[in-house]
Design a protein around this motif. Structure first.
Motif, PDB file in Angstrom:
ATOM      1  N   LYS A  58      -6.793  -3.618   5.441  1.00  0.00           N
ATOM      2  CA  LYS A  58      -5.634  -3.717   4.563  1.00  0.00           C
ATOM      3  C   LYS A  58      -4.385  -4.099   5.365  1.00  0.00           C
ATOM      4  CE  LYS A  58      -8.196  -2.150   1.181  1.00  0.00           C
ATOM      5  NZ  LYS A  58      -8.645  -3.022   0.067  1.00  0.00           N
ATOM      6  N   ASN A  60      -0.304  -4.100   5.306  1.00  0.00           N
ATOM      7  CA  ASN A  60       0.943  -3.556   4.744  1.00  0.00           C
ATOM      8  C   ASN A  60       0.716  -2.653   3.531  1.00  0.00           C
ATOM      9  OD1 ASN A  60       2.271  -4.995   6.731  1.00  0.00           O
ATOM     10  ND2 ASN A  60       2.736  -6.720   5.395  1.00  0.00           N
ATOM     11  N   LYS A  61      -0.469  -2.079   3.444  1.00  0.00           N
ATOM     12  CA  LYS A  61      -0.766  -1.052   2.453  1.00  0.00           C
ATOM     13  C   LYS A  61      -1.932  -0.217   2.957  1.00  0.00           C
ATOM     14  CE  LYS A  61      -3.730  -4.097  -0.323  1.00  0.00           C
ATOM     15  NZ  LYS A  61      -3.946  -4.697  -1.670  1.00  0.00           N
ATOM     16  N   ASN A  66      -1.430   2.266  -1.211  1.00  0.00           N
ATOM     17  CA  ASN A  66      -0.077   2.825  -1.223  1.00  0.00           C
ATOM     18  C   ASN A  66       0.752   2.329  -0.039  1.00  0.00           C
ATOM     19  OD1 ASN A  66      -0.623   4.424  -3.547  1.00  0.00           O
ATOM     20  ND2 ASN A  66      -1.697   5.900  -2.240  1.00  0.00           N
ATOM     21  N   THR A  67       2.038   2.721  -0.032  1.00  0.00           N
ATOM     22  CA  THR A  67       2.927   2.401   1.085  1.00  0.00           C
ATOM     23  C   THR A  67       2.438   3.104   2.344  1.00  0.00           C
ATOM     24  OG1 THR A  67       4.819   2.167  -0.387  1.00  0.00           O
ATOM     25  CG2 THR A  67       5.296   2.558   1.937  1.00  0.00           C
TER      26      THR A  67
END
Length: 240
Positions: A58, A60-61, A66-67
């Motif tokens: 993944k 940037n998540k 999620n963040t």
């Protein structure tokens, strides 16, 4: 006079002590390349390249979408990041360095804050290899472990960066992240190994001033920012 000489000796020690903290303040021509801007190498038939133990790598998540966040150690106010490369361990993520002239890799590492523990407590080690040589390996980090900052010098001419996470035999929710992961590319900074005053003792009468002359080894090394301080500013001060 004895009081001033004593103060100057303290000043000398302070400069030497802070050298290590401020030596990496590069003034050379460099650029920053974030790993989320690069394409990781695909997996080949021999297991080289990039792969995740479950789901996909993944960008940037988190694995859960999620963040990206890391626990700060007590469950409150986790560290939040805009950039991250995340994968369920066991995982391997590789990048081609041949065209980048990379000289340093930095990142925060840890288990993603939202990994959860419904199926067991997640944990993993984190390893950095360059051209197959291990340059860094962490201790085992768990869900409640605070993020760890990794700062690795990359040898000149490096071709491949490999990031490995290993959750061991039990891989429940081992959502591992390389947060704010980036490469410093371009000119290489020569880091100093020593810093000293040209004179071991400076003496002055009240109201007089003098210039502090420093020498650095090896010659030509970049000291970056050096912090000067005195033990008693009411007796003497250091100006720019």
């Amino acid at each position: 006079m004895k009081r001033i000489v004593s103060l100057v000796l303290v000043l000398s020690l302070c400069v030497t002590t802070f050298l290590g903290l401020f030596a990496f303040g590069a003034s050379a021509e460099t650029t920053t390349v974030y790993l989320d801007e690069l394409n990781y190498l695909p997996k080949d038939d021999n297991g080289n390249g990039s792969w995740a133990g479950w789901s996909d790598i993944k960008i940037n998540k988190t694995v859960n979408g999620n963040t990206p966040k890391i626990n700060n150690g007590d469950g409150s106010n986790p560290m939040t990041f805009e950039r991250a490369v995340v994968a369920h361990a066991n995982a391997q993520i590789e990048y081609d360095l041949s065209e980048l002239d990379a000289n340093r890799f930095t990142a925060y590492i840890g288990i993603c804050y939202d990994a959860g523990h419904a199926y067991g407590w997640p944990s993993s080690t984190f390893e950095v290899k360059v051209d197959g040589v291990q340059l860094y390996k962490s201790e085992e980090l768990g869900l409640n472990s605070p993020g760890v900052f990794v700062n690795v010098s990359i040898p000149e001419g490096a071709q491949k960066l490999t990031l490995i996470t290993d959750g061991g035999a039990a891989n429940s929710s081992d959502h591992t992240g390389w947060f704010d992961a980036k490469l410093t590319c371009g000119d290489r900074v020569v880091e100093p190994t020593g810093l000293s005053f040209e004179q071991p003792v400076y003496a002055a009468k009240a109201g007089e001033s003098f210039m502090l002359e420093l020498s650095v080894t090896p010659e030509g090394a970049d000291t970056g920012d050096v912090l000067y301080s005195v033990s008693d500013p009411s007796v003497a001060k250091v100006s720019s």
